[in-house]
Every structure is written in structure tokens, then in C-alpha cells.
Design a protein around this motif. Structure first.
Motif, short mmCIF file in Angstrom:
data_model
loop_
_atom_site.label_atom_id
_atom_site.label_comp_id
_atom_site.label_asym_id
_atom_site.label_seq_id
_atom_site.Cartn_x
_atom_site.Cartn_y
_atom_site.Cartn_z
N SER A 121 29.99 33.27 45.11
CA SER A 121 31.70 33.54 45.04
C SER A 121 32.02 33.01 46.35
CB SER A 121 32.03 34.96 44.73
OG SER A 121 31.75 35.69 46.18
N ALA B 237 32.23 30.87 41.87
CA ALA B 237 32.68 31.96 41.07
C ALA B 237 33.67 32.71 41.71
CB ALA B 237 31.54 32.69 40.67
N PRO C 224 36.20 36.29 42.78
CA PRO C 224 35.57 37.59 43.34
C PRO C 224 34.77 38.38 42.26
CG PRO C 224 37.98 37.35 43.48
CD PRO C 224 37.41 36.24 42.49
N THR C 225 33.59 38.76 42.60
CA THR C 225 32.67 39.44 41.90
C THR C 225 32.21 40.73 42.60
OG1 THR C 225 30.71 39.13 40.44
CG2 THR C 225 30.74 38.45 42.62
#
Lengths: 335, 335, 335, 335
Positions: free
Chosen positions: C288, C293, C295-296
Motif C-alpha cells: 500500500s 494497493a 489503504p489496507t
């Protein structure tokens, strides 16, 4: 009508059968015990409140013996079965029928000559709830057409003095029978593979064996027979079929794998789950009334305490938090 | 001595008890059935070869009724139990004793006044092999001192018309009793938590319930009681103790986790694994001799075929490869 | 140093290897893809941000290819391996090395002549946590000396066009390798038993097969290879040894049976149980940050909400009953 | 782009995170370590080939630190998170965010003021394959609408010095987060029940705890948190829903019970079953090329031996019985 049974053999299996007949099977009673070891016969007879006989013939011919159980050493089964057939009494003969084809043939010929099925072989696995459930797995409603069956038969230590041949004729004979019964098929050929033996194998013997049968219908049946497996007793059976696989694990539970799921059946109702509990409860209650056991099961006090606890829970349904359970002190009658 | 039993109630449980007494419990016979639904009573009596009675009193007072089973609706148990106590007959009364403490107290007072334990409550889980094994897990030889017990009791669909209170007094009453019995401890307080209800819950009712008891000894006992769980019937019980955890899963199997291992016991011998098979085999054999069933179990032909297959395997021990199994054709007697 | 890898073959396995090298294996990057199906090579190269080559030689000889993965059809492995050896580049070659001994021998001779181990075979089961754990079971600390190994290898439907020989050389080759590795032993002889075939078996072919090896050390290794098993994919391995039995079930879990207990290990600490979670969490976080990707993982709001819930629970430690959790409304940043 | 990470804390978790970043997560490198215990920081830095910093500020402000991992004691998280937010660096902060709401609020306010999500909380269970699979169980394709969740969290011995409050804020905080995430729901109220404590509980503390949350949506979430469970580490989670029940057992495996079957999913293909093996194989191969490990995996000899064994099996397809496997002697290169 109560069937009066005479039991030949007061060893492990004979004793187990006699106890079942006397205490767990309605409609039967044990009237006579015979064993070449007379004290063993007398002790078992005394325990069951029946008599022991001085000879095999005395037992088989006795007027108060309607049916016979043969639980003697393997080598005596055929001869004793013939004696029972001669007097036309229904007989349950422990497996194997005979260690040789020649002896087995003579018994078969005798019953065929009589023209009536009097002899039952003690292949008790046919009544095991696990194998019974496994057989139901086979076919269109279950896993389809069987292709292979993998069997395991392990003993912690073989009770009878391990011989390589005895592993086949006394132990693996169970798998030999149960796979015929499961598959409703006959065997066409067999080979036994003997690899490295385990550390407890007696000199000159081989253990474990890997026995492979092919049936007339083309099913491959393999049997690992390991008599000195040390760790414990275990019997498993896995049927590999056209639509899936069913495993009968230890304890008789069935795991079926079909269509991306490996699963175990969940009962619909409590009756199935607690069937044994209901039967055992009734047996315990009747035994206590007959004076064979003290008070057993839940007492009135237990019912009273349960009602108290339940009523407090019901009260809690209408509140939001703890409710005390105020059980009075226990009367002396229930101490 | 054979105990002659009268059964009150010809519904599911009454029928199950009557069948067990008549066909699976040595030492008992069923002589009379009573139900307010007279045709139901008559049908069951006819099936068992006994009579039905026109009134409750006729059954309780009958000379050929030594003992009584009460399997009527919950609200009638207390009154019928008092009637049985009045004539001093041993009685097995289905759970619950009574839905209210007041009614339960009257029965308790009556038995205490008599000074003899005549009433047994039908908490049959005390006889379930699973719970019996779980109780053995508790203590120094097993998982140590219990600290918490997690119970699950789920029905696919509650048979009796679900009411929130009935979930406690008719269903969870089993857990209420069995945890007292497991722990040998009394309850001190209770609360019931009702969260979101499932889609099959009737209007105005709540399901599932989460019931939490604390015992006098400080053990936390929680019970998920879910009467409309759709998927099936399931009862589990997990005892969390000072040295480990024991789970009684569906089917009654025990999994014990202690000292870095989650394990299931392996039997030492075949007798334990096949105990039921031996009993059922004997029952089937006796029933066939009594003419209540046709020939059953393995026939002489089955024993003969097994001997053939075994002898070929024994021959294979001395060769290296396949040996044919040459079974003669099957005599007509065994077709 | 980052290893620049060229991948031969853009099919299932080649793609899986290329993705692992590019995204999950620190220290490697993929620089070139070759496939006779040029569009497939180009598509995979484009996805990974590298180039595809016009010929096999271009890939093998490229200056920016330090090492090669061979994931082409089985029949090409040997020839391509020879080409890689010729330029002395480390090569991971998918199994099998070759379908015939003659081809395999030429590759072996080439590497021996070079005198350096450059080729690795893609028997990836040697890295499977399940087989790695199973190998640790063998020996004095575990179940003792192996006597038999029962293997099962089932496919829902064989991807490559089932042939009886291919079942051995392409599928069962995995068991052939892994049992050598488990036992550290070589095979002495083999036989294949073909019973009744399943309903999806193509004309002229046989399936399932039952393959039995005996090792030089006397261990019996049996393999059920069932390529059209319909229900799903399953690989199991059971080692039967002098002191017990270990099963590697689906998912790689080990069940060890010794000394009357069938058990599964329980970890001592959380690190083992959540090892993968920690690695995947870090990967997701780094991805991220790199913008690969969004926000995780748990946001600050999630941490805040957890603190709220925990503080209410802590307050409940000092009271007796419910405590409200008063979470403020969620800021827009976290919606 | 490679993300250069600074790690605060060289204890258990900090070390595990640093190792993952340095050796198992492509795209990241560790450039700096800080710990109040300077020798610990130096040792870890030396092992990873990076530097340790003299102060927290040095690490947070360093030009070669793009992102920060906070793995310090719980009480320092909030303050250090604020320092990282101040310099606008992406930060992964171990759970809990803070032991008190007040401290958590300050961090939340700071990030909201910045208006960018920079902080990730280390609730790593959200990445555990077990919980990820369990979350997929919920909903129309799985077991339906959740009604209750039963959680167990047991440690063999609590590493950090057990306090009753710490059980909530440091251990059960995992369940607090993961149930919010599973249910996508917030908590409404909570109570903690403390029964009898286990024998290893320190004086003045209570263990195990039974924590019960009710969510805004009416789901009952119970958590047994048992920090001194002696037998080992275990985390389980059972979701009870409108159409069935899913269990995440130890090891992360899912058992789903719906419609009379308790089952585990069987994969369709081998890729799923051996996904980890493929990744680990590639990592081992790359590491050996980089000189970080010796030759690993299956050698050319292993491939050659497998081809030999397979060819003998293929020959056996055309015969009926044993075929010898004639493997030449092993060249010195492979000893």
C-alpha cells in the motif's frame, strides 16, 4: 419364548457372549457352559447362575439347550459345528469356520445335506454401526460404484501368539469377510506383500503384512494387517468410489467426501444422537428395581434442583442481569 | 423376576421407552399403556402385545404394573408423579419434574414424607457414553479442576412449538441437569442474554438464548440454546479446566487437549471398539431363532468363502505375486 | 544482489512461478519470458513489466538473465535443461526431468561432466509445510522406523488429457520423489495394479491405478493415483512406523498416533499460529505504501474503536453486569 | 521503489517484523532500528546489516526511513504514533493503539487534522488465512446472518506478566478487533464474568475471564480469555448464523455445518493446496543462487532417480507383477 443357550468356551470371547446373552439380550438365557478348562467353565457358570457340563456332548445334547455358541480355539470350530449340526440346533460359531478349506468343506456339505441354515458365523463386524453405515454409503444415493477399498487392521500386541499365517486366518479374516459383504462380490485373486518387519515381530515371522485382493468385479481391496503396532487397536476402512470417498474411522464414524466437501452427517433429531442413552437408562432403572443395582439415574432432588435453576433463568428472561438461584438445603434422603 | 411396566403417554418418548423396555432391556416387560389419546394408546399396546387402560388410575393401580414410566406433557408430570408415589410404585418420570418450583416442591415433600426414593427423573444424558466419558475427564487423572463449561444445544426445528420460556424449561433443562452432575456443584446465579433472533423465530419469541450460570464453586457454565438452528441437531460440551480442555463432540467422542497435544484416545483392544457389534449380533441371532426375523448374520457359506480367500492368501505368503482364489459355485441353500 | 530470472513457459505453472518471483520472493526479478505461444508470452511479460523473447536461445543467452525457470511441456524439459547447462546458468526445471531414462541420463551426464550442481528439479512438495512436518515425524523423537507408507493422490479431473502412462510419469512422479525424500531410501521394485476403472476414464485408459514400490530398505510404499476422482483434489500420506502412525491430511496437518492417543500438536506460542498472518500483513502494508494497493489493514479508527471497547470491558471488571460502549461517531476520513 | 523501514522496538514482535521486512517481503528493506535497550537494537541491526539509532527522533526523522514500525511496549504506542504522524510518515503501530480512550483520542484527532490515513494498526489476524476464510463464510453464500460468535483465546503462560486488565487490553483486544471486522458492526455494551481462577493465576488477579459483548446489531460475542491455560496456545472462533455454523479451528481450518452436514471444503485443484510450497520453493532457490544458502531442493540426481522409478512402473503397466528398478550408482557430485 426364551431361547436357552449353551456356550462352548469360557475364554475372552465366550465370556463376552455369555454375558451379553444373560444381561443385555432380551429373549435369551444361558443354561450351560462347557470348557476343557473345567474351573473356568464352573466360574463363569456360577457367575451367571447356570451349570457347567462335564463334556461337550452333555452341553450339545442337553434338553435345556436350544441353541449353541461356539467360542473355542479356531482349530476346533469345524468339528464342534458338525456336532451341533448333527443335533439340528441353531449355532453361532466364532470366526473362522476353519483354518483349512478341507475342514470348511465338510461343514458346508453337512449343512447343505440337512438343507436348512442352522449355522451363523461370528463375523460381528456386519453388525457394527460403523460398517453398517459404511455399506449405506455405497451406491447411487452415496458415493457411487466402488473402485478400491483401503483397510487397516492394527493391534497393539497380538493376543494369540503372532504367526504370519495366523495374521491372515485369524485377524485379516475379518477384513476378508467384511469386504465381501460390503461389495457383495467374490474374490478372484490375492497377493501378500511382506516388507520390513517391526521390532516386536517374533523370529521367523513377518509383520506387518500388506494383503491385496482383486474381486471378480475388478475392485482392488488392500489390507494392512499389523499385529504388533504397539500404539493401540485401530480398524479403519476407506471406500473409494466413482463419485466420492467414504472413510469409516475409529469409533465407526463416517466421513464422506463428494463434490468439494469432506463431511460428516449431522442428525436431524435427538433420538439418533441419544439412542444408546435411552436404552442404557432404561436398563439401569429396571436393574435397580430388580435389586441388581442401587438407586441410579437422576433423583427427585435432581429434578427439583433443575426446576429451581430453570425458574431463575426464566425470571432472568424478564430482567437484565443476574438472578439468584435459591435452592433449599438438600433433604437427608438425597445425600 | 421380570418387572412389569405401565407406560403413561404414547407419543414420541413414551413409544421409544416402551419399545426399549419390550425389546432391548432384559428383565422388563410392558403390560399397560395409557394416553388421553385412546387410539394412540391402543395402537402402541397392540404393537407390543399388551393392553391399554381406560384411565390413568387403572394403569397406576393395576396389579400387573410393578413400575411406571411417565412420558406425558410437561405440565402433567408433577401430578402423575404424586399419584405414583401414593401407591408406592417405582416411577421413571420424564424431565422436567415440573415447570414451576411450587409444583416440584409438592412432589419432593411427598417423597421425603414417604422416606424412600421411588422417583427417577428421565435425564437420560447421564447415561450417554459421551457425557459419561466426559465426566471421567474431570479430576486429577484428566484435565484437572473445572473452571468453565461451554455448552451448545441446537435443534433443527423445535418440535413442541417454540416459546422462549420453553427453551429453558424443556430444552436447556438438559444442560442444567448435566452440568450439575458433571461438576457435582449447585448453581448460585444465572442470567440469560438474548441477542438478535434467527429468521425462524415465531413472533414475540426469542431464539437463540445465551444462558450463563455461576455455580457455588465459581464455575462459569454457559449454554447456547438455539431451537431453530435449521441445519440439524447438535449437542456439544467443552470443559475448560486447570490442566487442559475436554470436548465432547457430536457422537459423544472426547477430544482432550493437554500438554501441547489435542488428542483422542485409541483403544487398547478390540472389545471396546466392537462392544456394540457383539451385543447387536447376539440380539439378531436370538431374534432369528425366536422367529422374529429371518436368517441374519454371516452364513456358513460366508465362513466357507472367507476360508477360501484366506487360504489363497496364506499360499501367497510362500510365493511372490498373485494366487487365484477358486471358490466353488454357491449352493442353492445360500442364494 | 537481485537475481534476474528468465521463465520458459507462460502456462499455468510458468505463470505461477513468474508471479511468485516478481511479487513474493525478495531478491528476485523476472526479466524475460519465452513461450512458443508468443501472445501468451507477451501478455505475461506485459503484466510483469518485462520483455518476451523471440526464441528460447534469446532467453537463455540474454545478459540480463542470471537464472532460468523451465515450465514447458514435459517432453521438452531435458533438451532445454541441456541448453541451460551449456551456458552454466542455475536452472529450476519443472518435474519430470524427462519421461524416459535415456533422456534423463543425457542431462545427468552433462551436469556430472560440468562438475557443478546447476539444475534444481521442481519437486515443490519438499517445501510443503505438511510434508516437511511429516518428515520430522520419522525417527526416534517421533514414530520410529518407517515400515509402510500409504499415499493418495486424487484429481477432480486430470488437466492434461489422461493417459495411463501419464498418471505415472506426470502425476505419481510427485509421490515417487517425495517418498524417496521422506525415507531417504531408493526403490528396489514396483508393480502397478489396475482394477475396475471409474466412469470418466477415457477409452483405452485405466484409472485409478494402485502403484506399489518396495524400497531397498524393505519399506512398502503404496500409491493410489486417481486422476478422475470427480469430487476434488486431495493428497494424503500416512507413514506407518515401529512406534506409531503419522497422517498428513488435506491442508498439510499432521495427526500422530502413538501410545493410545491420536493427536495433533498444539503450539506453545502465538508466533507459530500466526506466522503467515504477520508476513502477509507486512506485505500488504508495504504494497500500500508503494501505491500498489489502497489503504489496507486496521485503520487508526479501528484501533480507537478497540480501545473504547476494551476500556468498557475493564470498567466491567469492577462492576457486576453490563457497561455501555460509547463510541463517538466515525470521522469521514474512515468511511 | 523499495520502501526503507525503521523499526522501533527490538523485542519479540519488533524482531519478527524486521525479519519479515528484510527477508520475506519484496519491496522493503530495513534501514534503522531503535530500542531503549541499545545493545538489543545494535544486535538486531547487525544481524540485518543496517544501523541502530541513538534516539527515537533520529529514527523517525532519518532521510533513509520512509516508513516506521512501532513495536514498543503498549504504553508508548500513542506518543510514538503522534511523533510519526508529525513527520507524515506511514506507520504500522502494534496493537493496542493505547490502553486508554484519552490517549487514543489524541492520536485520532491528529490524523483527522492531517486528513490523510497514515497509521495502520497491527491487528494481524485480519490477514490470517483462517479469519479471512471465516469472514467469507458469512452471508448469503455461506451460513447466513450471524447471531452469536463464540471466541476462545488461550495462552500456555502469559508472556507479559498477567494482570486482569492486561488480559483485556493486550490479549482480548485481538478478539475485540477481529469480531468488529468479521461482523462489520460496532459494540453496544459489554460485561465481564470472572469465575473461579486457575491455579497459576497470580495473587490478586483473575484468570480466565469470560467477556460478553453485544453489538449494535444485536449479535452476542463471547470471549473466553484464558492466559494461563498451561496446555498450549489456542485461538478458535465459531460463528453461529441463521443457516449454519462455521468453526475456525486451530491452524485456521474452517468447518462449516449446514443442512445436516458438518464439512470441510476440498480444493478443486492443486494450486490451492500447494500455494505455499511453490512460494517457499522459489524463495529457497533464489536464496541459494544469491549464496545465502547451500544447494537446496531436488537435485538433478533426484529427477533422474524419479524417472527411473517411473519408467519401471510404466513397464509394470504392461506386465502382471513386480518389475525391478535398476538405478545406477550415485555420482559423487550428488553425495
Amino acid at each position: 419364548m426364551t431361547i436357552r443357550v449353551g456356550v462352548i468356551g469360557a475364554g475372552n470371547i465366550g465370556t463376552a457372549h455369555a454375558h451379553n446373552l444373560a444381561t443385555a439380550v432380551p429373549g435369551s438365557t444361558v443354561t450351560a457352559i462347557y470348557d476343557v478348562d473345567q474351573p473356568a467353565a464352573t466360574a463363569l457358570a456360577s457367575e451367571l447362575g447356570c451349570r457347567s457340563t462335564a463334556s461337550l456332548a452333555d452341553l450339545i445334547n442337553a434338553d435345556d439347550v436350544d441353541a449353541v455358541v461356539i467360542a473355542s480355539p479356531d482349530g476346533l470350530h469345524a468339528e464342534q459345528a458338525l456336532a451341533c449340526l448333527a443335533v439340528r440346533k441353531p449355532t453361532l460359531c466364532e470366526k473362522p469356520l476353519a483354518p483349512t478349506i478341507e475342514a470348511a468343506q465338510r461343514v458346508l456339505d453337512a449343512e447343505v445335506a440337512i438343507g436348512e441354515r442352522l449355522l451363523t458365523l461370528g463375523f460381528m463386524r456386519r453388525f457394527d454401526p460403523g460398517y453398517v453405515a459404511l455399506k449405506r454409503e455405497i451406491g447411487a444415493e452415496g458415493i457411487g460404484t466402488p473402485l478400491m477399498v483401503h483397510n487397516v487392521h492394527r493391534n497393539a500386541a497380538f493376543a494369540y501368539g503372532l504367526t504370519t499365517e495366523g495374521t491372515v486366518t485369524n485377524a485379516a479374516i475379518h477384513e476378508i469377510d467384511i469386504n465381501r459383504w460390503l461389495l457383495e462380490d467374490e474374490y478372484a485373486r490375492v497377493q501378500v506383500i511382506m516388507g520390513r518387519s517391526g521390532p516386536d515381530t517374533p523370529d521367523g515371522q513377518r509383520d506387518p503384512l500388506f494383503i491385496i485382493y482383486e474381486t471378480a468385479g475388478g475392485v482392488v481391496v488392500d489390507i494392512e494387517a499389523f499385529m504388533m503396532a504397539r500404539y493401540g487397536y485401530e480398524v479403519t476402512c476407506q471406500v473409494v468410489a466413482s463419485d466420492g470417498v467414504s472413510d469409516m474411522g475409529d469409533g465407526g464414524y463416517i466421513t464422506r467426501t463428494t463434490a468439494r466437501v469432506r463431511g460428516q452427517p449431522v442428525p436431524e433429531q435427538w433420538i439418533g444422537r441419544f439412542r444408546d442413552a435411552y436404552r442404557i437408562e432404561m436398563q439401569a432403572w429396571i436393574d435397580s428395581i430388580r435389586g441388581r443395582a442401587g438407586p441410579t439415574g437422576a433423583s427427585l432432588w435432581d429434578g427439583f434442583a433443575a426446576t429451581h435453576a430453570a425458574e431463575a433463568a426464566v425470571e432472568s428472561l424478564r430482567s437484565d442481569g443476574w438472578v439468584r438461584v435459591d435452592l433449599p438445603s438438600r433433604p437427608d434422603l438425597y445425600r
